[in-house]
Write an enzyme that holds these catalytic residues in place. Structure first.
Site, PDB file in Angstrom:
ATOM      1  N   GLU A 145      -3.686  -8.131   0.384  1.00  0.00           N
ATOM      2  CA  GLU A 145      -2.526  -9.021   0.214  1.00  0.00           C
ATOM      3  C   GLU A 145      -2.849 -10.049  -0.866  1.00  0.00           C
ATOM      4  OE1 GLU A 145      -1.773 -10.599   4.115  1.00  0.00           O
ATOM      5  OE2 GLU A 145      -1.216  -8.650   4.915  1.00  0.00           O
ATOM      6  N   HIS A 152       3.742 -11.020   5.290  1.00  0.00           N
ATOM      7  CA  HIS A 152       2.842 -11.554   6.326  1.00  0.00           C
ATOM      8  C   HIS A 152       3.391 -12.891   6.882  1.00  0.00           C
ATOM      9  CE1 HIS A 152      -1.640 -11.566   7.724  1.00  0.00           C
ATOM     10  NE2 HIS A 152      -0.837 -12.084   8.651  1.00  0.00           N
ATOM     11  N   ARG A 208      -2.754  -6.181  11.241  1.00  0.00           N
ATOM     12  CA  ARG A 208      -3.501  -6.285   9.989  1.00  0.00           C
ATOM     13  C   ARG A 208      -3.315  -4.985   9.206  1.00  0.00           C
ATOM     14  NH1 ARG A 208      -3.562 -10.904  10.711  1.00  0.00           N
ATOM     15  NH2 ARG A 208      -5.322 -12.358  10.814  1.00  0.00           N
TER      16      ARG A 208
END
Ligand code: DGY
Length: 321
Positions: free
Chosen positions: A268, A287, A239
């Site tokens: 994000e 991601h 993360r």
């Protein structure tokens, strides 16, 4: 009485719902690439008994108070830092996540990022498309070796173990730090446990697989980067919140460490104006750790199985507490 209603916060392939349709009525946000607006989510969830959500949804106290009639929320991710689990537990809403089914896929991506960053694969590919390749020369795009180097895995959970197995296959020496020692993995991989400081000081590749919690936020910061080798490569596939991105930017720009490969960011999505995107020694991905078709389908199935079990008064397969 009608069937229990399950609300899904993003468009997913409807064939995945078929096995469950005899028992449940599904409602779904209509878009695949845009999160459901909060007002719509709040409205839709009023009638729902169960919900499947993504890490883009903030399941906070306000939401849980509004939707306290929900019996189960299945998060389509192994990480669940987007959910206030404590409040959910207090309201007797079961929370589930998707461990195991994504372990190998995420480890594949983590190791890909490590190799890509070490061997400067993105820069090398651009070299051709930007018509820069005039001649072969001894140190043109020379990167770092991976074999025989030390990998320092911070967070030896399921994905950490799977990354460790790949590292062993590449002939790397494995160091790790975790809240608790894992003697099974030490025996299996010949991995060495060390304190956080010892591992980050010794490793050629520091790989973060830490979950984001109040205790892990900004674990990688100015002081941490300063302790790493100047040749160190930092990889983050967990993360973004575990990294102080300004400190990482400074460390990369001032060559405190050599390079970084990042699949996750504090906020994000990011775009090409993000400071880290301006650095030649940073490899950035959007991601995609668990993004294979097979794994994403397995994650959705696990979410639906969990919801189905809870709504049938059975224990969920992968609850989080
Ligand atoms: C997770 O599962 O937590 C990933 O970040 C998304 O797959």
């Amino acid at each position: 009485m009608g069937k229990p209603i399950i609300y899904i916060t993003r468009q997913i392939p409807t064939q995945l719902l078929e096995p469950y349709k005899a028992h449940f009525q599904f409602e779904m946000w209509e878009k695949e690439d845009t999160p459901v607006p909060e007002a719509i989510l709040y409205e839709e969830v009023k009638r729902a008994d169960g919900m499947m959500c993504l890490l883009t949804e903030k399941i906070d106290k306000a939401f849980l108070e509004h939707a306290s009639h929900l019996k189960v929320i299945a998060n389509m991710a192994v990480g669940y830092d987007n959910i206030d689990v404590k409040t959910a537990n207090a309201k007797e809403i079961t929370i589930t996540n998707t461990p195991d089914v994504l372990t190998e896929t995420t480890a594949d991506l983590t190791f890909t990022l490590l190799l890509t960053t070490a061997r400067r694969i993105i820069e090398a590919s651009h070299y051709i498309y930007e018509d820069k390749w005039d001649v072969w020369s001894p140190f043109m795009l020379a990167g770092s070796d991976v074999h025989a180097k030390k990998i320092g895995i911070i967070g030896m959970g399921r994905i950490g173990e799977a990354v460790g197995r790949r590292a062993k296959g590449f002939g790397m020496e494995i160091l790790y730090h975790n809240r608790s020692r894992n003697e099974r993995i030490e025996n299996e991989l010949g991995a060495t446990y060390g304190s956080f400081e010892d591992v980050i000081k010794e490793a050629d590749f520091v790989v973060s697989l830490l979950p984001l919690t109040a205790g892990t936020e900004d674990t990688f910061n100015e002081a941490t980067f300063a302790q790493m080798k100047p040749s160190a490569i930092f990889i983050n596939a967990s993360r973004g919140g575990v990294v102080d991105e300004q400190a990482l930017y400074e460390a990369l720009k001032n060559q405190v460490i050599r390079a970084a490969g990042l699949d996750v960011f504090k906020k994000e999505p990011i775009d090409s104006t993000h400071p880290l995107a301006t650095l030649p020694n940073a490899v950035l991905l959007p991601h995609i750790g668990s993004a294979s078709v097979q794994t994403r389908e397995r994650m959705i199935q696990l979410c639906l199985d969990n919801i189905s079990r809870v709504l049938h008064a059975e224990a969920p397969l992968t609850p989080v507490k």
